[in-house]
Design a protein around this motif. Structure first.
Motif, PDB file in Angstrom:
ATOM      1  N   ASN A  32      31.141  35.461  35.415  1.00  0.00           N
ATOM      2  CA  ASN A  32      32.212  35.732  34.466  1.00  0.00           C
ATOM      3  C   ASN A  32      33.382  36.446  35.127  1.00  0.00           C
ATOM      4  N   TRP A  53      35.214  35.119  39.025  1.00  0.00           N
ATOM      5  CA  TRP A  53      33.775  35.330  39.103  1.00  0.00           C
ATOM      6  C   TRP A  53      33.277  35.728  40.489  1.00  0.00           C
ATOM      7  N   SER A 100      33.778  35.099  28.748  1.00  0.00           N
ATOM      8  CA  SER A 100      32.774  34.055  28.899  1.00  0.00           C
ATOM      9  C   SER A 100      33.102  33.120  30.045  1.00  0.00           C
ATOM     10  N   SER A 102      34.981  31.889  33.757  1.00  0.00           N
ATOM     11  CA  SER A 102      34.949  32.395  35.122  1.00  0.00           C
ATOM     12  C   SER A 102      36.332  32.634  35.709  1.00  0.00           C
TER      13      SER A 102
END
Length: 124
Positions: A32, A53, A100, A102
């Motif tokens: 995330n 991420w 939620s 990346s």
């Protein structure tokens, strides 16, 4: 569900530095994007910095660019915000957030998970 806990805030003089940490628990956020936001008294929550991420892309608000560095350690499930050359206008509650997706975005509504915040006060 996952929880985010910030630490590292405090009182510092103008020109000083602080390193904020955001430790995640309950689930991993290694896939995330993560961000830092801040909210000063009487003002809306605003974007500070975000990292994708894997840490390969970072985005900063103009107000902190060149003075702050966001980083992450996915092995530790932790995100950091190194803040240098602090100014009184940096005084705020700083929040860590995870989304939620990346990829990096700057809108508060794009983040689903929020910490409780840590106070940063910069004295003049």
């Amino acid at each position: 569900q996952g929880q985010l806990v910030e630490s590292g805030g405090g009182l510092v003089q103008t020109g000083g530095s602080l390193r904020l940490s955001c430790a995640a628990s309950g689930r991993t956020f290694s896939s995330n994007a993560m961000g830092w936001f801040r909210q000063a008294p009487g003002k809306e929550r605003e974007f500070v910095a975000a990292v994708n991420w894997d840490g390969s892309f970072k985005y900063y608000a103009d107000s902190v660019k060149g003075r702050c560095t966001i980083s992450r350690d996915n092995a530790k499930n932790t995100v950091y915000l190194q803040m240098n050359s602090l100014k009184p206008e940096d005084t705020a509650v700083y929040y860590c957030a995870a989304r939620s997706g990346s990829s990096v975005v700057a809108g508060t509504r794009d983040y689903s998970y929020w910490g409780q915040g840590t106070q940063v006060t910069v004295s003049s």
